[in-house]
Write an enzyme that holds these catalytic residues in place. Structure first.
Site, PDB file in Angstrom:
ATOM      1  N   ASP A   8     -20.563  92.211 104.140  1.00 42.02           N
ATOM      2  CA  ASP A   8     -21.172  92.781 102.941  1.00 42.02           C
ATOM      3  C   ASP A   8     -22.645  93.031 103.265  1.00 42.02           C
ATOM      4  O   ASP A   8     -23.077  92.911 104.414  1.00 42.02           O
ATOM      5  CB  ASP A   8     -20.977  91.864 101.729  1.00 42.02           C
ATOM      6  CG  ASP A   8     -21.762  90.563 101.809  1.00 42.02           C
ATOM      7  OD1 ASP A   8     -22.404  90.282 102.851  1.00 42.02           O
ATOM      8  OD2 ASP A   8     -21.738  89.804 100.818  1.00 42.02           O
ATOM      9  N   HIS A   9     -23.425  93.367 102.245  1.00 47.95           N
ATOM     10  CA  HIS A   9     -24.838  93.681 102.443  1.00 47.95           C
ATOM     11  C   HIS A   9     -25.640  92.481 102.954  1.00 47.95           C
ATOM     12  O   HIS A   9     -26.525  92.633 103.784  1.00 47.95           O
ATOM     13  CB  HIS A   9     -25.459  94.213 101.144  1.00 47.95           C
ATOM     14  CG  HIS A   9     -25.284  93.286  99.983  1.00 47.95           C
ATOM     15  ND1 HIS A   9     -24.083  93.184  99.295  1.00 47.95           N
ATOM     16  CD2 HIS A   9     -26.122  92.396  99.406  1.00 47.95           C
ATOM     17  CE1 HIS A   9     -24.211  92.291  98.324  1.00 47.95           C
ATOM     18  NE2 HIS A   9     -25.434  91.780  98.382  1.00 47.95           N
ATOM     19  N   CYS A  65     -20.749  87.210 105.500  1.00 44.83           N
ATOM     20  CA  CYS A  65     -21.462  87.390 104.231  1.00 44.83           C
ATOM     21  C   CYS A  65     -22.524  86.302 104.160  1.00 44.83           C
ATOM     22  O   CYS A  65     -22.696  85.535 105.110  1.00 44.83           O
ATOM     23  CB  CYS A  65     -20.521  87.389 103.026  1.00 44.83           C
ATOM     24  SG  CYS A  65     -19.814  85.810 102.538  1.00 44.83           S
ATOM     25  N   THR A  67     -22.836  83.395 102.590  1.00 47.65           N
ATOM     26  CA  THR A  67     -22.354  82.020 102.773  1.00 47.65           C
ATOM     27  C   THR A  67     -21.108  81.940 103.641  1.00 47.65           C
ATOM     28  O   THR A  67     -20.729  80.847 104.064  1.00 47.65           O
ATOM     29  CB  THR A  67     -22.002  81.372 101.425  1.00 47.65           C
ATOM     30  OG1 THR A  67     -20.916  82.099 100.836  1.00 47.65           O
ATOM     31  CG2 THR A  67     -23.199  81.327 100.495  1.00 47.65           C
ATOM     32  N   GLY A  70     -17.050  83.798 100.425  1.00 50.47           N
ATOM     33  CA  GLY A  70     -16.318  84.878  99.761  1.00 50.47           C
ATOM     34  C   GLY A  70     -15.434  85.658 100.713  1.00 50.47           C
ATOM     35  O   GLY A  70     -14.261  85.916 100.415  1.00 50.47           O
ATOM     36  N   HIS A  98      -6.816  74.452 117.415  1.00 50.18           N
ATOM     37  CA  HIS A  98      -5.918  73.631 116.601  1.00 50.18           C
ATOM     38  C   HIS A  98      -5.306  74.359 115.415  1.00 50.18           C
ATOM     39  O   HIS A  98      -4.222  73.996 114.963  1.00 50.18           O
ATOM     40  CB  HIS A  98      -6.655  72.388 116.089  1.00 50.18           C
ATOM     41  CG  HIS A  98      -6.937  71.395 117.167  1.00 50.18           C
ATOM     42  ND1 HIS A  98      -7.432  70.142 116.896  1.00 50.18           N
ATOM     43  CD2 HIS A  98      -6.815  71.455 118.517  1.00 50.18           C
ATOM     44  CE1 HIS A  98      -7.596  69.481 118.036  1.00 50.18           C
ATOM     45  NE2 HIS A  98      -7.235  70.267 119.033  1.00 50.18           N
ATOM     46  N   HIS A 133       0.082  71.136 117.169  1.00 49.25           N
ATOM     47  CA  HIS A 133      -0.684  72.015 116.274  1.00 49.25           C
ATOM     48  C   HIS A 133       0.181  73.167 115.763  1.00 49.25           C
ATOM     49  O   HIS A 133      -0.006  73.629 114.637  1.00 49.25           O
ATOM     50  CB  HIS A 133      -1.933  72.531 116.983  1.00 49.25           C
ATOM     51  CG  HIS A 133      -2.789  71.431 117.520  1.00 49.25           C
ATOM     52  ND1 HIS A 133      -3.428  70.529 116.699  1.00 49.25           N
ATOM     53  CD2 HIS A 133      -3.071  71.067 118.786  1.00 49.25           C
ATOM     54  CE1 HIS A 133      -4.092  69.660 117.449  1.00 49.25           C
ATOM     55  NE2 HIS A 133      -3.886  69.961 118.713  1.00 49.25           N
ATOM     56  N   ARG A 136       2.019  72.099 112.716  1.00 45.93           N
ATOM     57  CA  ARG A 136       1.121  72.054 111.545  1.00 45.93           C
ATOM     58  C   ARG A 136       0.824  73.448 111.013  1.00 45.93           C
ATOM     59  O   ARG A 136       0.836  73.669 109.796  1.00 45.93           O
ATOM     60  CB  ARG A 136      -0.156  71.327 111.924  1.00 45.93           C
ATOM     61  CG  ARG A 136       0.086  69.876 112.248  1.00 45.93           C
ATOM     62  CD  ARG A 136      -1.110  69.220 112.880  1.00 45.93           C
ATOM     63  NE  ARG A 136      -0.793  67.840 113.227  1.00 45.93           N
ATOM     64  CZ  ARG A 136      -1.493  67.116 114.060  1.00 45.93           C
ATOM     65  NH1 ARG A 136      -2.572  67.609 114.638  1.00 45.93           N
ATOM     66  NH2 ARG A 136      -1.149  65.882 114.335  1.00 45.93           N
TER      67      ARG A 136
END
Length: 144
Positions: A8-9, A65, A67, A70, A98, A133, A136
Site C-alpha cells: 500500500d502507500h 504495509c 504494520t 493488514g 517450519h 512440520h 502440522r
C-alpha cells in the site's frame, strides 16, 4: 522463481527498494503495485499478490504495509496462501522452514531497509523442512 510483490502507500517506499534488490539480483518478479505514495487500500494489493501465489503464477509473494498486519490478514484469506508477518530474520527463516509460508509480510514502519532485505534473502533461500512440520501444516484448513 517468480516473486509477486505489492504494497500500500505506507509500504511503497520500502517496496520500491525491495524491487531494486530483486532487479539487482536478477530475481524474476511481478510488481503488483502500488506505484506511488498516494493513499490506497491495502487489501487490493495484498489480494493481487496472494492470487498470483495461489494460482501458481508466482512461487512466493511479498506484501508490505505500515504494520504488515493488514496485508497479512488479507493474503491469508486466499486459498492456499500462508502469509507470515516477520519482524526478524529468525521469524523469516522459521516461516519457511517450519510453516511453509509462501507470502512474506513486512512491517515497513518497524524495520529498516537492511532488516527487510535480510528477511527477503532468508525467505527466498530457506526450504521447507517437511517431516513433522508437514503434518502440522496439513492441519491448517483452507476453509473452516
Amino acid at each position: 522463481m517468480s516473486i509477486a510483490i505489492g504494497s500500500d502507500h505506507a509500504g511503497y517506499p520500502l517496496k520500491s527498494k525491495l524491487v531494486e534488490f530483486l532487479q539487482h539480483n536478477n530475481i524474476e518478479y511481478k510488481d503488483m503495485g502500488t506505484f506511488n505514495e498516494d493513499q490506497v487500500d491495502y487489501p487490493d494489493f495484498a489480494f493481487k499478490v496472494a492470487k498470483a501465489v495461489s494460482s501458481g503464477d508466482s512461487k512466493l509473494g511479498v506484501v508490505v504495509c505500515g504494520t504488515g498486519l493488514g496485508v497479512s490478514i488479507m493474503a491469508n484469506k486466499v486459498r492456499g496462501v500462508r502469509a507470515a508477518l516477520c519482524c526478524s530474520e529468525y521469524m523469516a527463516q522459521m516461516a519457511r522452514a517450519h510453516n511453509n509460508a509462501n507470502v512474506l509480510s513486512i512491517p515497513a514502519r518497524f524495520v529498516s531497509l537492511q532488516q527487510a532485505l535480510g528477511f527477503i534473502e532468508i525467505f527466498l533461500n530457506t526450504k521447507f523442512e517437511g517431516g513433522r512440520h508437514q503434518t502440522r501444516v496439513e492441519k491448517i484448513p483452507t476453509k473452516c
